[in-house]
Motif scaffolding. Structure first.
Motif, PDB file in Angstrom:
ATOM      1  N   GLY A  52       0.816  -1.213   0.000  1.00 45.48           N
ATOM      2  CA  GLY A  52       0.000   0.000   0.000  1.00 45.48           C
ATOM      3  C   GLY A  52       0.846   1.258   0.000  1.00 45.48           C
ATOM      4  O   GLY A  52       0.585   2.199  -0.754  1.00 45.48           O
TER       5      GLY A  52
ATOM      6  N   THR B   4       2.696   1.579  -3.399  1.00 49.63           N
ATOM      7  CA  THR B   4       1.795   2.021  -4.457  1.00 49.63           C
ATOM      8  C   THR B   4       1.474   3.503  -4.304  1.00 49.63           C
ATOM      9  O   THR B   4       1.476   4.257  -5.290  1.00 49.63           O
ATOM     10  N   ALA B   5       1.208   3.921  -3.069  1.00 45.20           N
ATOM     11  CA  ALA B   5       0.902   5.332  -2.829  1.00 45.20           C
ATOM     12  C   ALA B   5       2.082   6.220  -3.219  1.00 45.20           C
ATOM     13  O   ALA B   5       1.906   7.240  -3.905  1.00 45.20           O
TER      14      ALA B   5
ATOM     15  N   LEU C  15       2.181   8.978  -6.299  1.00 45.54           N
ATOM     16  CA  LEU C  15       2.504  10.381  -6.003  1.00 45.54           C
ATOM     17  C   LEU C  15       3.711  10.842  -6.802  1.00 45.54           C
ATOM     18  O   LEU C  15       3.747  11.974  -7.314  1.00 45.54           O
TER      19      LEU C  15
END
Length: 627
Positions: free
Chosen positions: A212, A215-216, A220
Motif C-alpha cells: 500500500g 503504491t501510494a 505520487l
C-alpha cells in the motif's frame, strides 16, 4: 573528483548570481560569462565521465557530502551529491546541449535589451537541473525540482510585456505546482515510514515496505513526473510555454525540464518495480500521452507548437518504456538522450526559420525556404529523419527499441502498448512530414516585405553539431548494448524475451512510418495551402486544434473542483470552526450579562443576599440534624 562534482553545479549557479547582481555593468560581457560557465560545467562532466569509465561497473559512483543540511529532530538530511551511471548521462546531456543552446542564444538574442538577464536565467535553469540529477536524496532532488520550476517561469514569461507570455508563464507555474504537491507528499510519506529520504536508505528498505505504501508513493511520484514532463493530465502548459524565446523552448524540451519526470521514474525504479499497480499507471500515462501529443501535433500551424506537441508525445514514449520496469529503463534513457539531440536541433532550426521570417511562426506563411536557408534545411531535415525513426538516424534505434520492448512485454498489455507505440510512430511521421513540407517545400507564401536569410554562424554552428548527434547518437548508444551495459549498475540487468522477431518489428515500424509520410505527402505536397486553416474539418481536427480540450478538462476537474473544495473548506471554517468559537463567546457573554445583573452596587441588596444565604445554611444544618 569530489571537487569537480560540486563545481559542475557551482559554475552555472555562480554565472547566474554574477549576472543578476552585477546589473547593467555586466551587459557587455554577460552572455560570454554565461556561455563560459556552462562550457566549464560540461568540461567538469567530461572529466568525471572519463573517471567513471576507468572504474569497474559496480564501483562507478562518486559521492560527496558537502554539509549537514536539515538536522531537525529525527530528520537528518545531508546536502550530498551522487554521480553514477544514470546521473552521468543527464550531466553530459544538460551541460552539452545546454552549452550549444547558450551559444545559439548569442545570435538569437543579440538585439534584445534584456539579453544579460536572459542568460542569467539560462544559467540558473542549468544549475537547478544539475542539482536535481546529482542530489543523493529526494529532498535535494526536490530543491532542484523547484529551482527548475522557478527558472522555467522566468524564461517562459521573459517577454512579460506580452500578455500571452505572462499568462503562459503563470499557467506553467500553476500546473506544475499540482504535480509538485504529489512529489512533496511522497517525501512526507517516505519520511513518516522510514525516517529518511536518502536514496540508499529508501531503496534498501523497499522489501520491508507494505504494498500500500509503495503504491501510494509510486502514484505520487508519477503525479510529480506528469507535471514536469507534461504528461496527461498535466500536459496543458507545454504548448503555451512556446511564448518564451525559442532557445528556452529548446532547453526545456531537450535538456532540462521535461526530462526531469523521466529521471524521477527511472531513479525511483526499485519503488515502481515493487509496486505493480503504480507501474500500470505509468505505462498507461505514457501510452495515452504519446498518442495525445501526436494527434495534437497534426493540427498545429504554429511551428513551435507542433514541435511542442511532438515533445509531449516523445516523452510519452520514454514514460511508457520506464513503466515497463528493468526491461525498459535503459531504452527510456536512450530515447531521452537521442531526443535531446534531434529535438534541440529541431527547435533551434525553428528559431532559425523564425529569425529569417521576421518572427513569423505560422507555417502556412512559409514555403520554399530550402533554397534560401540551406544550412537550416539540412540540419532540420536530419532532425526530422531522426524523430520519425528512419535508419540509420538516432530515433530509429531508440524508438524501435521502445516499440520492441513494449510488444515483448507479453499478453494483452504487450499488444496494446506496442500497438499504441506503432500508431504513434505513424502519426509522428505524418505531422513531421507536414512540418517539413509546409516550411521548406511548395510555393512561397510569405509576405512581400519579408526577406528570408540564413542565420549567423553563432546560430548555425550549434545546429550543425546537434545534427551530427541526430545522425550518430543512436548507433553509438545502441550497438553492442553500450548504454544498457553502462546503466546496468543502477537500473539492473534484464534478459529480454523476444516473443516477436526483431526484424518483423522493424519492418512493421518502417511500414507504418512510410504510410504516415505518404499520407502527409499526398495531402500537402500536391495541394495549394490555404492562407488560413480551413473551418470545414472533422470533429477530431477541431478537438486537436483545441489541444484535445486539455484546458477544458483541467478547468472542469482541477480548477472548478478546486474552487468547490475551497468553498467547502471555507464553509466548514466559517460555520464549523468560527461557529463554535463565536458560539462559545456568545454563551460566555450572555452568562456574564446575567451575572452582571446581580452586581447592583446597593448595600441593602448585598445584605438581603447574605441573609438568604445564611437562612439556607441554617435550614440545611437543621435538616441534616433532623434526619
Amino acid at each position: 573528483m569530489q571537487t569537480l562534482l560540486w563545481l559542475t553545479i557551482a559554475l552555472p549557479l555562480a554565472g547566474a548570481v554574477i549576472l543578476l547582481l552585477g546589473g547593467k555593468a555586466t551587459n557587455a560581457w554577460g552572455h560570454l560569462l554565461a556561455c563560459a560557465a556552462v562550457i566549464g560545467a560540461f568540461a567538469c562532466g567530461a572529466v568525471l565521465f572519463t573517471h567513471l569509465l576507468a572504474l569497474p561497473g559496480e564501483d562507478r559512483i562518486v559521492h560527496e557530502v558537502l554539509f549537514s543540511w536539515v538536522p531537525v529532530g529525527v530528520l537528518r538530511v545531508d546536502f550530498g551529491l551522487q554521480l553514477d551511471a544514470l546521473s552521468m548521462c543527464f550531466v553530459l546531456l544538460i551541460t552539452g546541449v545546454g552549452a550549444l543552446i547558450h551559444i545559439y542564444s548569442i545570435g538569437y538574442m543579440k538585439t534584445d535589451p534584456g539579453r544579460r538577464r536572459f542568460f542569467a536565467y539560462l544559467n540558473l535553469f542549468v544549475a537547478a537541473m544539475l542539482l536535481l540529477v546529482l542530489a543523493d536524496n529526494y529532498l535535494g532532488l526536490y530543491m532542484g525540482w523547484e529551482g527548475v520550476g522557478l527558472a522555467s517561469y522566468l524564461l517562459i514569461g521573459f517577454w512579460s510585456h506580452k500578455p500571452s507570455a505572462a499568462t503562459a508563464a503563470k499557467k506553467a507555474f500553476v500546473v506544475n505546482r499540482v504535480g509538485d504537491m504529489g512529489l512533496a507528499i511522497a517525501l512526507m510519506v517516505l519520511f513518516a515510514t522510514l525516517g529518511s529520504v536518502t536514496y540508499s536508505t529508501v531503496f534498501g528498505a523497499v522489501p520491508q515496505m507494505t504494498s500500500g505504501v509503495l503504491t501510494a508513493v509510486g502514484l505520487l511520484l508519477l503525479l510529480g513526473a506528469c507535471g514536469k514532463s507534461a504528461q496527461v493530465p498535466l500536459q496543458s502548459w507545454l504548448g503555451d510555454a512556446m511564448e518564451g524565446p525559442t532557445p528556452v523552448s529548446a532547453l526545456i524540451h531537450a535538456a532540462t525540464m521535461v526530462t526531469a519526470g523521466v529521471y524521477l521514474i527511472v531513479r525511483s525504479g526499485p519503488i515502481f518495480t515493487a509496486a505493480p499497480a503504480a507501474q500500470v499507471a505509468v505505462v498507461t500515462v505514457g501510452a495515452v500521452t504519446l498518442l495525445f501529443g501526436a494527434i495534437i501535433g497534426c493540427a498545429k500551424d504554429d511551428i513551435k507548437k507542433a514541435l511542442a506537441a511532438s515533445t509531449m508525445s516523445q516523452i510519452g514514449y520514454m514514460v511508457l518504456a520506464a513503466g515497463l520496469g528493468p526491461a525498459g529503463y535503459a531504452v527510456a534513457i536512450m530515447h531521452l538522450l537521442t531526443h535531446g539531440f534531434f529535438k534541440a536541433g529541431l527547435f533551434l532550426g525553428a528559431g532559425s526559420v523564425m529569425h529569417a521570417m521576421d518572427d513569423e511562426t505560422d507555417m502556412r506563411r512559409y514555403g520554399g525556404l530550402r533554397t534560401l536557408l540551406p544550412i537550416t534545411f539540412v540540419t532540420f531535415g536530419l532532425g526530422y529523419l531522426a524523430i520519425i525513426g528512419v535508419p540509420p538516424f538516432a530515433g530509429y534505434f531508440s524508438k524501435d527499441a521502445i516499440i520492441e520492448t513494449a510488444l515483448n512485454s507479453g499478453g494483452v498489455q504487450g499488444w496494446l502498448l506496442g500497438g499504441a507505440a506503432l500508431l504513434g510512430a505513424g502519426i509522428t511521421a505524418f505531422y513531421m512530414t507536414r512540418v517539413m513540407l509546409l516550411t521548406f517545400f511548395g510555393q512561397k507564401r510569405w509576405k512581400p516585405d519579408t526577406h528570408p536569410h540564413e542565420s549567423p554562424a553563432s546560430m548555425t554552428a550549434p545546429m550543425i553539431i546537434l545534427a551530427v548527434g541526430s545522425v550518430g547518437a543512436g548507433a553509438l548508444l545502441a550497438i553492442g548494448s553500450t548504454l544498457e551495459h553502462w546503466l546496468e549498475p543502477v537500473v539492473g540487468s534484464h534478459e529480454t524475451e523476444h516473443l516477436i522477431p526483431a526484424w518483423i518489428i522493424t519492418v512493421t515500424a518502417l511500414g507504418v512510418v512510410a504510410i504516415g509520410i505518404a499520407v502527409a505527402y499526398r495531402q500537402y505536397a500536391n495541394h495549394k495551402v490555404a492562407e488560413t486553416a480551413p473551418l470545414d474539418v472533422s470533429a477530431l481536427t477541431v478537438a486537436a486544434r483545441h489541444d484535445l480540450y486539455g484546458d477544458a478538462f483541467n478547468e472542469a476537474v482541477f480548477m472548478r473542483g478546486g474552487q468547490e473544495l475551497t468553498k467547502g473548506l471555507v464553509a466548514v471554517d466559517e460555520k464549523g470552526v468560527d461557529g463554535v468559537t463565536q458560539g462559545l463567546a456568545l454563551l460566555v457573554g450572555r452568562i456574564s450579562d446575567r451575572l452582571r445583573q446581580v452586581q447592583t452596587g446597593f448595600a441593602r441588596s448585598y445584605a438581603l443576599s447574605m441573609l438568604a444565604g445564611a437562612a439556607l445554611v441554617v435550614a440545611a444544618v437543621l435538616f441534616t440534624a433532623w434526619r
